[in-house]
Design an enzyme around this catalytic site. Structure first.
Site, mmCIF file in Angstrom:
data_model
loop_
_atom_site.group_PDB
_atom_site.id
_atom_site.type_symbol
_atom_site.label_atom_id
_atom_site.label_comp_id
_atom_site.label_asym_id
_atom_site.label_seq_id
_atom_site.Cartn_x
_atom_site.Cartn_y
_atom_site.Cartn_z
ATOM 1 N N SER A 1 0.838 -1.200 0.000
ATOM 2 C CA SER A 1 0.000 0.000 0.000
ATOM 3 C C SER A 1 0.870 1.245 0.000
ATOM 4 O O SER A 1 1.753 1.391 0.851
ATOM 5 C CB SER A 1 -0.904 0.031 1.238
ATOM 6 N N SER B 1 -14.430 5.992 6.289
ATOM 7 C CA SER B 1 -14.512 4.569 5.959
ATOM 8 C C SER B 1 -13.454 4.051 5.008
ATOM 9 O O SER B 1 -13.743 3.354 4.032
ATOM 10 C CB SER B 1 -15.888 4.238 5.378
ATOM 11 N N ASP C 1 -21.278 1.265 5.938
ATOM 12 C CA ASP C 1 -20.090 1.763 5.236
ATOM 13 C C ASP C 1 -19.792 0.947 3.981
ATOM 14 O O ASP C 1 -19.538 1.499 2.902
ATOM 15 C CB ASP C 1 -18.868 1.731 6.167
HETATM 16 C C1 GLA Z 1 -19.220 3.134 11.833
HETATM 17 C C2 GLA Z 1 -19.747 1.753 11.456
HETATM 18 C C3 GLA Z 1 -21.114 1.858 10.768
HETATM 19 C C4 GLA Z 1 -22.082 2.685 11.613
HETATM 20 C C5 GLA Z 1 -21.427 4.004 12.034
HETATM 21 C C6 GLA Z 1 -22.278 4.778 12.997
HETATM 22 O O1 GLA Z 1 -18.951 3.874 10.689
HETATM 23 O O2 GLA Z 1 -18.848 1.098 10.597
HETATM 24 O O3 GLA Z 1 -21.632 0.564 10.523
HETATM 25 O O4 GLA Z 1 -22.530 1.962 12.720
HETATM 26 O O5 GLA Z 1 -20.165 3.807 12.646
HETATM 27 O O6 GLA Z 1 -23.451 5.186 12.377
#
Ligand code: GLA
Length: 379
Positions: free
Chosen positions: A65, A124, A170
């Protein structure tokens, strides 16, 4: 031809078989509802992770990476898929999940990743990485998987092998996003619809705070919700309407449990209200619901922090801002701000200036484009 194609070739001395991109996500509203069987309203963004890969003739796996050059090239073997204690645990966990789901990977492969998503900012990057690897495996080994299945595989990998009990939001947003649309997803049934998002811009402000205990605090919140669910005797917290919750909430004598459940039930309803406001082009109502969401995350769910509260409070007082809230799991990360197009430049200048004055650091700010979910790039 994309840059990563050449970078792969330079490192592995062969061209990649395919190149794909999986975006990060920003959640507009519906926070901590997904693992409670509720609704979320995320978007996929233009920032994300690129992955180039090629199948090998043996059973070796190699990962590199660009975001973690100091880790060097990480190698393992399909017969010994052990975690390495670094970023490569994500691709390794996805590969393990393919086997667990009955899609055995027979040959090894070389992978190269590059990312323009800020790491640990709550956009994410881990879900994007999981989805990118899933996309790539389905291509390299001709496995007939839908994007929804790839999202579920990513979530399973994270729950089972990484140890974060995240919901599906996500990975779903990264896999299924649609340009210029938010996704109203019911995390219980996985039914979804796309809602057009137009006539405003979205600006993300990174507080720069990374809470080292975020994943254990996240799992704590889940346990608290589960306790509340059992006391309320419902299949999921989000199966309750606001009114039903208010009637039955006497069974939650513990204040923490009561507040956690109240956030979840009210947030779920707010998400539906917000999606309806968006459908009718009512950005003011949408923004107000974002502000309410932040208040509830701060006071009832207690996943905000001083820096996020400062950013939200400051933003809400800037001209042209419809709404502002923390986004994602919390305990640091970013705020999402819905702004009139003509007010964007002033907003960016002012929010940077105020944050710098108060915390002596300049926050990273991103004007995001609402983008399509994961896909292959022409090599
Ligand atoms: C993180 C988790 C999601 C969700 C959010 C809060 O991003 O990965 O699945 O629960 O927190 O909304």
């Amino acid at each position: 031809m994309s840059q990563i194609y050449y970078e792969f070739e330079k490192l592995y001395h062969l061209p990649p078989d395919a190149v794909c991109f999986a975006p990060g996500r920003v959640n507009l509203i519906g926070e901590h509802t997904d693992y409670n069987g509720g609704n979320v309203l995320p978007i996929a963004i233009h920032l994300g992770i690129r992955c180039a890969a090629a199948v090998r003739h043996d059973r070796k796996l190699r990962f590199f990476s660009q975001s973690f050059p100091d880790c060097g090239m990480i190698e393992c073997h399909l017969d010994e898929l052990e975690k390495k204690g670094c970023w490569a645990d994500y691709p390794i966990s996805v590969i393990k999940t393919f086997s667990a789901f009955g899609y055995p990977i027979e040959n090894g492969a070389d992978f190269y990743f590059s990312s323009d998503l800020p790491d640990g900012a709550g956009m994410s990057s881990s879900a994007a990485l999981e989805v990118a690897v899933g996309m790539m495996l389905s291509k390299l080994y001709s496995l007939p998987l839908t994007k929804q299945e790839l999202a579920l595989i990513g979530q399973f990998a994270e729950n089972r092998f990484i140890g974060v009990n995240c919901g599906i939001m996500d990975q779903f947003a990264s896999a299924m996003g649609k340009k210029d649309h938010a996704i109203l997803l019911n995390a219980h049934t996985l039914s979804y619809q796309y809602v057009p998002l137009e006539n405003a811009c979205l600006v993300i402000v990174n507080s720069g705070v990374k809470h080292s205990l975020a994943s254990s605090a996240y799992n704590d919140r889940q346990r608290e919700c589960e306790t509340a669910r059992k006391l309320l005797k419902v299949p999921t917290l989000c199966s309750l309407s606001r009114e039903e919750f208010d009637k039955r909430s006497d069974s939650l004598t513990d204040d923490i449990c009561h507040r956690r459940a109240r956030h979840v039930v009210y947030e779920n309803m707010r998400t539906i209200d917000a999606a309806n406001a968006l459908k009718s082009g009512d950005l003011r109502t949408f923004g107000k619901l974002m502000n309410d969401s932040h208040r509830s995350l701060r006071d009832d769910y207690e996943v905000s922090c001083e820096e996020l509260d400062f950013l939200v409070h400051t933003a809400q007082n800037i001209h042209g801002v419809y709404g502002s809230r923390m986004t994602g799991g919390g305990f640091g990360g970013c705020t999402v701000n819905l702004i009139e197009k003509s007010a964007e430049d002033d907003f960016i200048r002012l929010i940077k200036q105020e944050y710098r004055k108060h915390f002596h650091i300049t926050p990273d700010v991103y004007s995001v484009t609402v983008s399509d979910g994961a896909g292959f790039l022409g090599t």
